[in-house]
Design a protein around this motif. Structure first.
Motif, PDB file in Angstrom:
ATOM      1  N   ILE A  27       0.847  -1.204   0.000  1.00  0.00           N
ATOM      2  CA  ILE A  27       0.000   0.000   0.000  1.00  0.00           C
ATOM      3  C   ILE A  27       0.877   1.246   0.000  1.00  0.00           C
ATOM      4  CG2 ILE A  27      -1.697   1.337   1.344  1.00  0.00           C
ATOM      5  CD1 ILE A  27      -2.827  -1.431   2.273  1.00  0.00           C
ATOM      6  N   ALA A  28       1.915   1.257   0.824  1.00  0.00           N
ATOM      7  CA  ALA A  28       2.807   2.423   0.869  1.00  0.00           C
ATOM      8  C   ALA A  28       3.444   2.638  -0.504  1.00  0.00           C
ATOM      9  CB  ALA A  28       3.869   2.229   1.941  1.00  0.00           C
ATOM     10  N   GLU A  29       3.961   1.571  -1.074  1.00  0.00           N
ATOM     11  CA  GLU A  29       4.703   1.700  -2.341  1.00  0.00           C
ATOM     12  C   GLU A  29       3.806   2.076  -3.523  1.00  0.00           C
ATOM     13  OE1 GLU A  29       6.712  -2.061  -2.635  1.00  0.00           O
ATOM     14  OE2 GLU A  29       8.381  -1.375  -1.343  1.00  0.00           O
ATOM     15  N   ASN A  30       2.551   1.626  -3.484  1.00  0.00           N
ATOM     16  CA  ASN A  30       1.676   1.837  -4.644  1.00  0.00           C
ATOM     17  C   ASN A  30       0.670   2.963  -4.510  1.00  0.00           C
ATOM     18  OD1 ASN A  30       2.199  -0.469  -6.712  1.00  0.00           O
ATOM     19  ND2 ASN A  30       2.342  -1.384  -4.669  1.00  0.00           N
ATOM     20  N   PHE A  31       0.403   3.393  -3.278  1.00  0.00           N
ATOM     21  CA  PHE A  31      -0.667   4.393  -3.107  1.00  0.00           C
ATOM     22  C   PHE A  31      -0.228   5.644  -2.363  1.00  0.00           C
ATOM     23  CE2 PHE A  31      -2.901   0.340  -3.609  1.00  0.00           C
ATOM     24  CZ  PHE A  31      -3.844   0.663  -4.570  1.00  0.00           C
ATOM     25  N   LEU A  32       0.921   5.623  -1.689  1.00  0.00           N
ATOM     26  CA  LEU A  32       1.312   6.799  -0.895  1.00  0.00           C
ATOM     27  C   LEU A  32       2.421   7.583  -1.597  1.00  0.00           C
ATOM     28  CD1 LEU A  32       1.375   5.529   2.812  1.00  0.00           C
ATOM     29  CD2 LEU A  32      -0.553   6.315   1.443  1.00  0.00           C
ATOM     30  N   THR A  33       2.475   8.874  -1.291  1.00  0.00           N
ATOM     31  CA  THR A  33       3.609   9.687  -1.738  1.00  0.00           C
ATOM     32  C   THR A  33       4.331  10.154  -0.484  1.00  0.00           C
ATOM     33  OG1 THR A  33       2.276  11.695  -1.715  1.00  0.00           O
ATOM     34  CG2 THR A  33       2.395  10.519  -3.802  1.00  0.00           C
ATOM     35  N   LYS A  52      -2.912  10.536  -2.426  1.00  0.00           N
ATOM     36  CA  LYS A  52      -2.710  11.350  -3.633  1.00  0.00           C
ATOM     37  C   LYS A  52      -3.421  12.707  -3.514  1.00  0.00           C
ATOM     38  CE  LYS A  52      -6.031   9.256  -6.977  1.00  0.00           C
ATOM     39  NZ  LYS A  52      -7.177   9.212  -6.123  1.00  0.00           N
ATOM     40  N   GLU A  53      -4.339  12.820  -2.575  1.00  0.00           N
ATOM     41  CA  GLU A  53      -4.986  14.129  -2.318  1.00  0.00           C
ATOM     42  C   GLU A  53      -4.152  14.959  -1.342  1.00  0.00           C
ATOM     43  OE1 GLU A  53      -6.785  11.205  -1.903  1.00  0.00           O
ATOM     44  OE2 GLU A  53      -7.813  11.335  -3.840  1.00  0.00           O
ATOM     45  N   GLY A  54      -3.011  14.444  -0.919  1.00  0.00           N
ATOM     46  CA  GLY A  54      -2.115  15.204  -0.024  1.00  0.00           C
ATOM     47  C   GLY A  54      -2.479  15.103   1.446  1.00  0.00           C
ATOM     48  N   LYS A  55      -3.323  14.135   1.796  1.00  0.00           N
ATOM     49  CA  LYS A  55      -3.709  13.971   3.212  1.00  0.00           C
ATOM     50  C   LYS A  55      -2.815  12.943   3.899  1.00  0.00           C
ATOM     51  CE  LYS A  55      -8.410  15.389   2.419  1.00  0.00           C
ATOM     52  NZ  LYS A  55      -9.752  14.937   2.106  1.00  0.00           N
ATOM     53  N   GLU A  56      -2.457  13.256   5.154  1.00  0.00           N
ATOM     54  CA  GLU A  56      -1.537  12.382   5.877  1.00  0.00           C
ATOM     55  C   GLU A  56      -2.241  11.092   6.326  1.00  0.00           C
ATOM     56  OE1 GLU A  56       1.906  13.842   8.624  1.00  0.00           O
ATOM     57  OE2 GLU A  56       0.075  13.573   9.803  1.00  0.00           O
ATOM     58  N   ILE A  57      -1.546   9.985   6.183  1.00  0.00           N
ATOM     59  CA  ILE A  57      -2.105   8.695   6.608  1.00  0.00           C
ATOM     60  C   ILE A  57      -0.954   7.726   6.925  1.00  0.00           C
ATOM     61  CG2 ILE A  57      -2.287   7.587   4.314  1.00  0.00           C
ATOM     62  CD1 ILE A  57      -5.272   6.839   5.473  1.00  0.00           C
ATOM     63  N   SER A  58      -1.218   6.769   7.803  1.00  0.00           N
ATOM     64  CA  SER A  58      -0.227   5.724   8.071  1.00  0.00           C
ATOM     65  C   SER A  58      -0.837   4.371   7.734  1.00  0.00           C
ATOM     66  CB  SER A  58       0.177   5.723   9.546  1.00  0.00           C
ATOM     67  OG  SER A  58       0.838   6.912   9.879  1.00  0.00           O
ATOM     68  N   VAL A  59       0.038   3.431   7.489  1.00  0.00           N
ATOM     69  CA  VAL A  59      -0.411   2.049   7.293  1.00  0.00           C
ATOM     70  C   VAL A  59       0.568   1.148   8.028  1.00  0.00           C
ATOM     71  CG1 VAL A  59       0.695   2.039   4.993  1.00  0.00           C
ATOM     72  CG2 VAL A  59      -0.932   0.259   5.558  1.00  0.00           C
ATOM     73  N   MET A  60       0.018   0.299   8.890  1.00  0.00           N
ATOM     74  CA  MET A  60       0.872  -0.629   9.645  1.00  0.00           C
ATOM     75  C   MET A  60       0.158  -1.962   9.790  1.00  0.00           C
ATOM     76  SD  MET A  60       2.605  -0.285  13.417  1.00  0.00           S
ATOM     77  CE  MET A  60       1.606  -1.398  14.394  1.00  0.00           C
ATOM     78  N   ALA A  61       0.913  -3.045   9.712  1.00  0.00           N
ATOM     79  CA  ALA A  61       0.312  -4.378   9.812  1.00  0.00           C
ATOM     80  C   ALA A  61      -0.126  -4.676  11.242  1.00  0.00           C
ATOM     81  CB  ALA A  61       1.312  -5.426   9.345  1.00  0.00           C
ATOM     82  N   GLU A 225      -9.359  -2.096  -4.710  1.00  0.00           N
ATOM     83  CA  GLU A 225     -10.614  -1.348  -4.582  1.00  0.00           C
ATOM     84  C   GLU A 225     -10.846  -0.987  -3.096  1.00  0.00           C
ATOM     85  OE1 GLU A 225     -14.064  -2.438  -7.400  1.00  0.00           O
ATOM     86  OE2 GLU A 225     -14.576  -3.353  -5.476  1.00  0.00           O
ATOM     87  N   MET A 226     -10.638  -1.989  -2.236  1.00  0.00           N
ATOM     88  CA  MET A 226     -10.812  -1.754  -0.794  1.00  0.00           C
ATOM     89  C   MET A 226      -9.757  -0.771  -0.272  1.00  0.00           C
ATOM     90  SD  MET A 226     -10.758  -4.487   2.341  1.00  0.00           S
ATOM     91  CE  MET A 226      -9.176  -5.193   1.949  1.00  0.00           C
ATOM     92  N   PHE A 227      -8.525  -0.896  -0.747  1.00  0.00           N
ATOM     93  CA  PHE A 227      -7.464   0.009  -0.278  1.00  0.00           C
ATOM     94  C   PHE A 227      -7.825   1.458  -0.632  1.00  0.00           C
ATOM     95  CE2 PHE A 227      -4.244  -3.646  -1.110  1.00  0.00           C
ATOM     96  CZ  PHE A 227      -4.666  -4.282   0.037  1.00  0.00           C
ATOM     97  N   LYS A 228      -8.351   1.659  -1.861  1.00  0.00           N
ATOM     98  CA  LYS A 228      -8.705   3.024  -2.283  1.00  0.00           C
ATOM     99  C   LYS A 228      -9.806   3.583  -1.385  1.00  0.00           C
ATOM    100  CE  LYS A 228      -7.192   2.496  -7.012  1.00  0.00           C
ATOM    101  NZ  LYS A 228      -7.597   1.980  -8.310  1.00  0.00           N
ATOM    102  N   LEU A 229     -10.788   2.737  -1.070  1.00  0.00           N
ATOM    103  CA  LEU A 229     -11.856   3.179  -0.177  1.00  0.00           C
ATOM    104  C   LEU A 229     -11.264   3.550   1.191  1.00  0.00           C
ATOM    105  CD1 LEU A 229     -14.812   3.571   0.656  1.00  0.00           C
ATOM    106  CD2 LEU A 229     -14.971   1.094   1.050  1.00  0.00           C
ATOM    107  N   ALA A 230     -10.379   2.711   1.711  1.00  0.00           N
ATOM    108  CA  ALA A 230      -9.773   2.971   3.024  1.00  0.00           C
ATOM    109  C   ALA A 230      -8.930   4.250   2.991  1.00  0.00           C
ATOM    110  CB  ALA A 230      -8.931   1.783   3.449  1.00  0.00           C
ATOM    111  N   LEU A 231      -8.198   4.451   1.907  1.00  0.00           N
ATOM    112  CA  LEU A 231      -7.338   5.650   1.799  1.00  0.00           C
ATOM    113  C   LEU A 231      -8.176   6.932   1.745  1.00  0.00           C
ATOM    114  CD1 LEU A 231      -4.793   4.088  -0.662  1.00  0.00           C
ATOM    115  CD2 LEU A 231      -4.150   5.174   1.514  1.00  0.00           C
ATOM    116  N   SER A 232      -9.402   6.804   1.226  1.00  0.00           N
ATOM    117  CA  SER A 232     -10.280   7.980   1.144  1.00  0.00           C
ATOM    118  C   SER A 232     -10.719   8.438   2.540  1.00  0.00           C
ATOM    119  CB  SER A 232     -11.509   7.680   0.282  1.00  0.00           C
ATOM    120  OG  SER A 232     -12.479   6.953   1.029  1.00  0.00           O
ATOM    121  N   MET A 233     -10.416   7.651   3.565  1.00  0.00           N
ATOM    122  CA  MET A 233     -10.815   7.991   4.938  1.00  0.00           C
ATOM    123  C   MET A 233      -9.838   8.962   5.602  1.00  0.00           C
ATOM    124  SD  MET A 233     -13.612   6.300   5.448  1.00  0.00           S
ATOM    125  CE  MET A 233     -13.841   6.212   7.220  1.00  0.00           C
TER     126      MET A 233
END
Ligand code: HPA
Length: 235
Positions: A27-33, A52-61, A225-233
């Motif tokens: 997710i970090a490599e493909n969806f985050l900047t 990609k909208e410039g909003k801060e987010i983290s992802v951790m297992a 598809e699910m990752f994009k929905l989650a990232l929109s949060m």
């Protein structure tokens, strides 16, 4: 600062939590900047960056199972100022209408885990549930993004290879949508700490239909598809 996450790691207010560390990396490599690896203790990778909208987010297992997500979500909430944890995982379907590849938003989680025994409820039971504001936001975003979702209760099992092959039928009869292994612990931690949690799942296999499990390839597109929905949060 905490036992299982790197000291002084910086996390955004919202953390997406897949079970698999390599999925967090993906997710970090493909969806985050502008992302940075902030922890890798025990191979549990965590990243903080921007959508990609410039909003801060983290992802951790989270690792697998309630004990594991119990540890990581507790430490994120209490030591790193995290407010929202959104589990993003897969589940087995208990209902025919929840087809392989479909997305489920969990309203609540039942379990055969004894995780709630720590609260000594004197015979009472607590019903861990997702945060309504996160649930509503995810539901509205899914509509805007044309992602059909099922919304309802799930079961968080402590057992993947259950000796009783028919055990699922009891939950199926009660209208439970599907089974995974973590949300009950996450929801309970959030309730205990007055924080927010949500669980978004993609159906990867089914107990009821004749459909095949998702292949590796389908898994990736459907999960995206699910990752994009989650990232929109991200706020
Ligand atoms: N059981 C438990 N957890 C799961 C399953 C399952 O069938 N599928 C995905 N996560």
């Amino acid at each position: 600062m905490s036992t299982h996450i790197k000291d002084n790691a910086y996390f955004a207010k919202t953390v997406l939590m897949p079970g698999d560390p390599l999925r967090a990396k993906y997710i970090a490599e493909n969806f985050l900047t502008d992302y940075k690896e902030v922890t890798s203790v025990r191979g549990i990778y965590g990243y903080t960056g921007k959508t990609k909208e410039g909003k801060e987010i983290s992802v951790m297992a989270s690792g697998m199972g309630i004990p594991s997500i119990g540890i990581y979500s507790y430490e994120l909430y209490t030591c790193y100022g995290v407010e929202n944890i959104i589990r993003i995982g897969t589940c087995g379907s208990y209902q025919e209408e929840c087809r392989v590849g479909d997305v489920i938003l969990a309203t609540s989680a039942s379990s055969n885990s004894n995780y709630a025994s720590q609260f000594d409820l004197k015979g009472g039971v607590i019903s861990p549930c997702s945060d309504f504001s996160l649930l509503l936001k995810a539901y509205n975003h899914a509509k805007e993004m044309n992602i059909p979702v099922h919304v309802g209760p799930i079961f968080s099992s402590d057992i993947f290879y259950d000796a009783d092959k028919d055990y699922y039928k009891k939950f199926q009869a009660l209208g439970v949508l599907g089974v995974e292994m973590e949300s009950y612990g996450l929801f309970l931690n959030a309730m205990r700490l007055h924080k927010k949690a949500l669980c978004i799942l993609t159906v990867s296999d089914t107990f009821v239909g004749k459909e095949k499990d998702l292949t590796q390839e389908e898994r990736q597109t459907k999960l995206n598809e699910m990752f994009k929905l989650a990232l929109s949060m991200a706020d």
